[in-house]
Enzyme design. Structure first.
Site, PDB file in Angstrom:
ATOM      1  N   LYS A 188       0.851  -1.207   0.000  1.00 32.05           N
ATOM      2  CA  LYS A 188       0.000   0.000   0.000  1.00 32.05           C
ATOM      3  C   LYS A 188       0.875   1.241   0.000  1.00 32.05           C
ATOM      4  O   LYS A 188       0.564   2.239  -0.666  1.00 32.05           O
ATOM      5  CB  LYS A 188      -0.916   0.007   1.218  1.00 32.05           C
ATOM      6  N   GLU A 195       1.413   6.780  -6.613  1.00 36.30           N
ATOM      7  CA  GLU A 195       0.349   7.796  -6.704  1.00 36.30           C
ATOM      8  C   GLU A 195       0.966   9.196  -6.701  1.00 36.30           C
ATOM      9  O   GLU A 195       0.613  10.051  -7.526  1.00 36.30           O
ATOM     10  CB  GLU A 195      -0.588   7.610  -5.506  1.00 36.30           C
TER      11      GLU A 195
END
Ligand code: 6PG
Length: 486
Positions: A188, A195
């Site tokens: 993650k 991102e």
């Protein structure tokens, strides 16, 4: 909670802020789930059950009631702020849970905290799962991408429950058992690093189109909408077009022009770069994205040095369509570098922490639900399906071909942005990474010479095995020796 509800919920959620409430609603909307809910302040719980009676929540006012409402193996997902709040809830549950039960941390915890917590909790026979949940508030409600770590035993119970709420991509739920202990939160974290890079690259493309191309935000929104029909199709490109279309109601100006140009950060991108540095794996695009946010926030420094000489040259654009296509290709190639480096970091982390992480499975669960969801990830999934031990995504035939078609544009854009004085740190560092990767000879040889000169740190030779040192302060002859340890 009435006695009839004792042991009736197959899953529970602790922490009912927007993310937790939405996740609980998503769970309750799926066939076969009975959802227990608990929040430290009961007001939030009361609001949730009042606003959503259809969910049939089993609501508790105390943690003891909440634990009693869970069927065995008790399974609870913690959705509170990462850090001390999470530790407090873990302790409360661990005191009351029994061997075989499952505690899930669904927050953005640092993976090393998850490794520590898993050791502490599993010592009591209780399963601890750190699960990355990506997709924001809407994703939590409608279908996130979920990256659980923890034991295979826990995943037997937890997996089907998470699969019932995850986003679906190409007919498959966007969830997989990533690996043991902190593997889920590690992946993650890398997702968030990618991102950051993706967002920075899009922002640099916007800035170049605006400053050099003279396009308005609305016109750039149109360009991004067009790009979203091709290889760059992604959630971030899609929402960027929406942000650029937005007009500020108070001033009538483009929304992007009234927003203060100082980017915030909750820190997950910083963790990615710190971790990659420790693992010795380059994440240039991600690092430049983090530094760009830091630079944007140095308001005093920027004010003090604004107006520094630019000595820039006009970016002359004879063919605007070709210019726009150059920017698109430079964005695509730079994005590939960011993802390639992200997957390299996952492989390096797996080797360091003893995880068996299937990179193809990770790329598949990122195809939907998460912030970096994109058509591009189907290509990455194909690449790892074809060669699970692929040395680098850039070596995959599809991507190699894509970069070959883009590299000239990439150079045009980086060179002209530099000449025009337009900052494009992620574009430029990604291109330099690519050039570094493909260069047959790097100036690292000179660095080795420098290190040996001032620190006798020794060097290897291209033509002989062994470790060498030159007697720089003596007759400059070369001696063979063991590497220095200082
Ligand atoms: C997600 C997001 C989310 C993250 C926000 C804020 O996967 O849903 O990555 O987890 O917290 O995007 O991130 P920054 O404040 O660090 O930009």
């Amino acid at each position: 909670m009435t006695t009839s509800n004792v042991g009736s919920a197959n899953i529970g959620v602790v922490g009912l802020a927007v993310m937790g409430s939405n996740l609980a609603r998503n769970l309750a909307s799926r066939e076969g789930n009975t959802v227990a809910v608990y929040n430290r302040s009961y007001e939030r719980t009361d609001l949730l059950i009042t606003e959503h009676p259809e969910a049939g929540f089993i609501a508790s006012e105390t943690i003891d009631e909440f634990v009693a409402s869970l069927a065995k193996p008790r399974t609870a997902i913690i959705m509170v702020q990462a850090g001390k709040g999470t530790d407090a809830v873990i302790s409360q549950l661990a005191e009351r849970f029994e061997p075989g039960d499952i505690i899930v941390d669904g927050g953005n915890a640092l993976f090393t905290d998850t490794i520590r917590r898993e050791k502490e909790v599993s010592a009591k026979g209780i399963n601890f799962v750190g699960a990355g949940i990506s997709g924001g508030e809407e994703g939590a409600l409608k279908g996130p991408s979920i990256m659980p770590g923890g034991s295979a035993e826990a995943y037997k119970t937890l997996g089907p429950i998470l699969a019932s709420i995850a986003a679906i991509a190409e007919g498959e739920p966007c969830v997989t058992h990533v690996g043991t202990d902190g593997a889920g939160h590690f992946v993650k974290m890398i997702h968030n690093g990618i991102e950051y890079a993706d967002m920075q690259l899009i922002a640099e493309a916007y800035d170049i189109l605006r400053q050099a191309g003279g396009y308005s935000p609305a016109e750039i929104a149109e360009i991004f909408t067009e790009w979203n029909k091709g290889d760059l199709e992604s959630f971030l490109i899609e929402i960027t077009a929406e942000v650029l279309k937005q007009v500020d109601a108070k001033t009538g100006k483009p929304f992007v022009d009234v927003v203060l140009d100082q980017a915030g950060s909750k820190g997950t991108g910083v963790w990615t770069v710190q971790t990659a540095l420790n693992l010795g794996t380059p994440v240039s695009g991600i690092a430049e994205a983090v530094f760009a946010r830091s630079l944007s926030s140095q308001s005093a420094q920027r004010a003090a040095v604004s107006g520094l000489p630019a000595d820039a040259t006009e970016w002359s654009i004879a063919d605007k369509a070709a210019f726009v296509e150059d920017v698109r290709r430079a964005l695509y190639a730079s994005k590939l570098v960011a993802y390639s480096q992200g997957f390299d970091a996952i492989r390096a982390g797996a080797a360091e922490y003893g995880w068996k992480i299937d990179l193809g499975a990770v790329s598949k669960i990122w195809r939907g639900g998460c912030i970096i969801r994109a058509q591009f990830l189907n290509r990455i999934a194909d690449a790892y399906a074809a060669k699970p031990d692929l040395e680098s995504l850039i070596f995959d035939p599809y991507f190699k071909d894509a970069v070959a078609k883009s590299v000239k544009s990439w150079r045009n854009v980086v060179a002209n942005a530099s000449l025009a004085g337009i900052p494009a740190p992620a574009f430029a560092s990604s291109l330099s990474y690519y050039d570094g990767l493909r260069s047959p000879r790097l100036p690292a040889a000179l660095v080795q010479g420098q290190r040996d000169f001032f620190g006798a740190h020794t060097y290897k030779r291209v033509d002989r095995d062994g470790t060498f040192h030159t007697l720089w302060s003596g007759d400059r002859s070369e001696v063979e020796q063991e590497p220095s340890t200082h």
